[in-house]
Design a protein around this motif. Structure first.
Motif, PDB file in Angstrom:
ATOM      1  N   ASP A 167       0.821  -1.184   0.160  1.00 51.85           N
ATOM      2  CA  ASP A 167       0.017  -0.029  -0.066  1.00 51.85           C
ATOM      3  C   ASP A 167       0.912   1.448   0.108  1.00 51.85           C
ATOM      4  O   ASP A 167       0.290   2.079  -0.690  1.00 51.85           O
ATOM      5  CB  ASP A 167      -0.799   0.044   1.122  1.00 51.85           C
ATOM      6  CG  ASP A 167      -2.178  -0.927   1.232  1.00 51.85           C
ATOM      7  OD1 ASP A 167      -2.263  -1.301  -0.024  1.00 51.85           O
ATOM      8  OD2 ASP A 167      -2.640  -1.304   2.293  1.00 51.85           O
ATOM      9  N   LEU A 168       2.008   1.300   0.526  1.00 47.26           N
ATOM     10  CA  LEU A 168       2.772   2.395   0.711  1.00 47.26           C
ATOM     11  C   LEU A 168       3.636   2.661  -0.563  1.00 47.26           C
ATOM     12  O   LEU A 168       3.779   3.678  -1.050  1.00 47.26           O
ATOM     13  CB  LEU A 168       3.825   2.205   1.986  1.00 47.26           C
ATOM     14  CG  LEU A 168       5.063   3.317   2.035  1.00 47.26           C
ATOM     15  CD1 LEU A 168       4.528   4.508   2.177  1.00 47.26           C
ATOM     16  CD2 LEU A 168       6.050   2.826   3.164  1.00 47.26           C
ATOM     17  N   LEU A 169       3.918   1.441  -1.237  1.00 46.95           N
ATOM     18  CA  LEU A 169       4.707   1.586  -2.493  1.00 46.95           C
ATOM     19  C   LEU A 169       3.710   2.220  -3.290  1.00 46.95           C
ATOM     20  O   LEU A 169       3.915   2.938  -4.258  1.00 46.95           O
ATOM     21  CB  LEU A 169       4.932   0.276  -3.118  1.00 46.95           C
ATOM     22  CG  LEU A 169       5.878   0.268  -4.215  1.00 46.95           C
ATOM     23  CD1 LEU A 169       6.965   1.143  -4.443  1.00 46.95           C
ATOM     24  CD2 LEU A 169       6.289  -1.049  -4.634  1.00 46.95           C
ATOM     25  N   ASP A 170       2.359   1.922  -3.350  1.00 48.02           N
ATOM     26  CA  ASP A 170       1.498   2.237  -4.489  1.00 48.02           C
ATOM     27  C   ASP A 170       1.017   3.564  -4.002  1.00 48.02           C
ATOM     28  O   ASP A 170       0.968   4.530  -5.274  1.00 48.02           O
ATOM     29  CB  ASP A 170       0.083   1.509  -4.168  1.00 48.02           C
ATOM     30  CG  ASP A 170      -1.212   1.887  -5.012  1.00 48.02           C
ATOM     31  OD1 ASP A 170      -0.926   1.794  -6.194  1.00 48.02           O
ATOM     32  OD2 ASP A 170      -2.101   2.532  -4.481  1.00 48.02           O
ATOM     33  N   GLU A 171       1.115   4.021  -2.728  1.00 46.43           N
ATOM     34  CA  GLU A 171       1.067   5.422  -2.507  1.00 46.43           C
ATOM     35  C   GLU A 171       2.113   6.401  -3.088  1.00 46.43           C
ATOM     36  O   GLU A 171       1.998   7.449  -3.641  1.00 46.43           O
ATOM     37  CB  GLU A 171       0.559   5.613  -1.249  1.00 46.43           C
ATOM     38  CG  GLU A 171       0.424   7.225  -0.580  1.00 46.43           C
ATOM     39  CD  GLU A 171       0.367   7.168   1.015  1.00 46.43           C
ATOM     40  OE1 GLU A 171       0.301   8.395   1.450  1.00 46.43           O
ATOM     41  OE2 GLU A 171       0.379   6.268   1.805  1.00 46.43           O
ATOM     42  N   ALA A 177       4.313  10.422  -8.740  1.00 43.50           N
ATOM     43  CA  ALA A 177       3.920  10.836 -10.424  1.00 43.50           C
ATOM     44  C   ALA A 177       3.079  11.888 -10.367  1.00 43.50           C
ATOM     45  O   ALA A 177       3.191  12.753 -11.686  1.00 43.50           O
ATOM     46  CB  ALA A 177       3.072   9.351 -11.120  1.00 43.50           C
ATOM     47  N   GLY A 178       2.143  12.158  -9.459  1.00 43.45           N
ATOM     48  CA  GLY A 178       1.544  13.346  -9.568  1.00 43.45           C
ATOM     49  C   GLY A 178       2.123  14.549  -9.331  1.00 43.45           C
ATOM     50  O   GLY A 178       1.996  15.640 -10.091  1.00 43.45           O
ATOM     51  N   GLY A 179       3.024  14.762  -8.730  1.00 40.70           N
ATOM     52  CA  GLY A 179       4.021  15.611  -8.483  1.00 40.70           C
ATOM     53  C   GLY A 179       5.052  16.029  -9.787  1.00 40.70           C
ATOM     54  O   GLY A 179       5.161  17.019 -10.057  1.00 40.70           O
ATOM     55  N   GLU A 180       5.321  14.889 -10.249  1.00 43.80           N
ATOM     56  CA  GLU A 180       6.374  15.043 -11.623  1.00 43.80           C
ATOM     57  C   GLU A 180       5.365  15.563 -12.786  1.00 43.80           C
ATOM     58  O   GLU A 180       5.888  16.320 -13.530  1.00 43.80           O
ATOM     59  CB  GLU A 180       6.557  13.485 -11.825  1.00 43.80           C
ATOM     60  CG  GLU A 180       7.359  13.667 -13.368  1.00 43.80           C
ATOM     61  CD  GLU A 180       8.751  14.490 -13.090  1.00 43.80           C
ATOM     62  OE1 GLU A 180       9.276  15.180 -13.937  1.00 43.80           O
ATOM     63  OE2 GLU A 180       9.554  14.179 -11.941  1.00 43.80           O
TER      64      GLU A 180
END
Length: 369
Positions: A167-171, A177-180
């Motif tokens: 779950d942490l990796l998914d988050e 990706a959103g920040g990039e």
């Protein structure tokens, strides 16, 4: 309690031999398997390994240090997760260079540049060689990301902890990706961010996968409570934001041999960092604006822009923000219900970021002379 000023900071960024050995074995095994598909595919894996070797290893150090400071006993799993974060970092760097059209990383040709040179050495024209090298970089980043996922998701710990790690990796991937994507839009001029938006990018990119997630991963492996994990997440957000603000200052004011990349690219690309957004609110911007974002920006003009910025309040306003974030980290560590060893470990990270800030302040002063 009194925080140690650097605590474990001196040892924090030393590569861990077990992490290095695991990464070497994982990547060498993949390279050997890739040989059947040709020397170029084998070279991709060799270049991924070279990219991994060049890192400072502080993400893996945070995973291991947090696990130890919280009294964890899953040492092998901690090493595997730590190695996974190094591969995650490598994947992001490869893709980031591709997005930014950068060909140098840590002062040397990056993976895409190496692949392009190999293609041209075998007789390819520049255009096809570049297109092929960009495809190789996309694939290399994907391959490193997949290996990171396998290492983190395959640890031998109770299933609930594995699920928390996944779950942490998914988050982490979702937020980073959103920040990039937002950062790329700002760089292309599709949207001019305000300061809060620029700081959110710092938190989403660097802070998430470099500080917040490694701290939480180490805590998960140590069996920490959800409250402890969330406290460390907040600490990681502040540390990561401070770290990125310092890095942005270094990218403009530090010598190129210090940062291993161009110190005019941010000005040439028109990157809306906190430094630039602060400068836009000051009279100095009249001297910066005509050349900011010029694709043909030359070094002499960039040096004049750098000197003007250094002589303005803009870098000092960014410095103040960093010091406030670091001060909040120290206060939270004192007031939070965290073990003394964890507080001391966080103090080591804080001390390292503060030392980097003091270093860049000297570069700003030199640029203003």
């Amino acid at each position: 309690m009194t925080l140690s000023p650097l605590a474990q900071g001196a040892a924090l960024f030393r590569p861990h031999p077990d992490v290095d050995l695991l990464l070497r074995d994982v990547l060498e095994s993949a390279r050997a398997r890739a040989h059947v598909f040709g020397t170029e595919y084998e070279l991709i894996w060799s270049e991924i390994a070279r990219s991994v070797r060049g890192g400072k290893r502080f993400r893996s150090a945070i995973v291991l240090g947090t696990h130890e400071a919280l009294g964890g006993s899953a040492q092998r799993a901690a090493v595997e997760v730590a190695a996974g974060f190094e591969l995650l970092h490598t994947a992001f760097l490869i893709h980031d260079d591709l997005i930014d059209h950068d060909w140098v990383r840590r002062g040397k040709p990056n993976l895409a540049a190496t692949m392009r040179a190999v293609s041209m050495a075998t007789g390819s024209e520049e255009g096809p060689a570049q297109q092929w090298s960009e495809a190789a970089a996309v694939l290399a980043g994907d391959l490193a990301l997949t290996r990171a996922h396998r290492l983190i998701g395959g640890v031998d710990v109770p299933r609930p902890q594995v699920e928390q790690l996944l779950d942490l990796l998914d988050e982490t991937l979702l937020v980073s990706a959103g920040g990039e994507l937002a950062d790329t839009a700002y760089g292309l001029g599709l949207h001019v961010p305000d300061l809060d938006e620029a700081l959110l990018v710092c938190e989403s990119k660097t802070a998430m996968y470099s500080f917040r997630a490694p701290l939480r991963a180490g805590a998960i492996l140590a069996g920490a409570s959800l409250a402890e994990q969330m406290e460390l997440d907040h600490v990681g957000r502040l540390l990561g934001r401070a770290f990125q603000l310092v890095d942005d200052l270094l990218g403009v004011f530090a010598p190129e041999d210090r940062i291993g990349k161009s110190n005019i690219s941010d000005l040439r690309e028109g990157k809306h960092t906190a430094l630039v957004l602060r400068a836009q609110q000051l009279p100095v911007w009249d001297r910066i604006a005509p050349d900011f974002g010029r694709p043909d920006l030359d070094r002499e003009t960039a040096d004049a822009m750098r000197a003007a910025l250094a002589g303005s309040p803009a870098p000092h306003l960014v410095e103040d923000h960093v010091r406030q974030d670091l001060a909040e980290v120290e206060v939270r560590c004192v007031t939070a219900d965290l073990p003394d060893a964890m507080v001391e470990f966080v103090a080591g990270i804080t001390g390292h970021v503060r030392t980097a800030l003091d270093d860049v302040v000297e570069h700003v002063r030199a640029s203003a002379r």
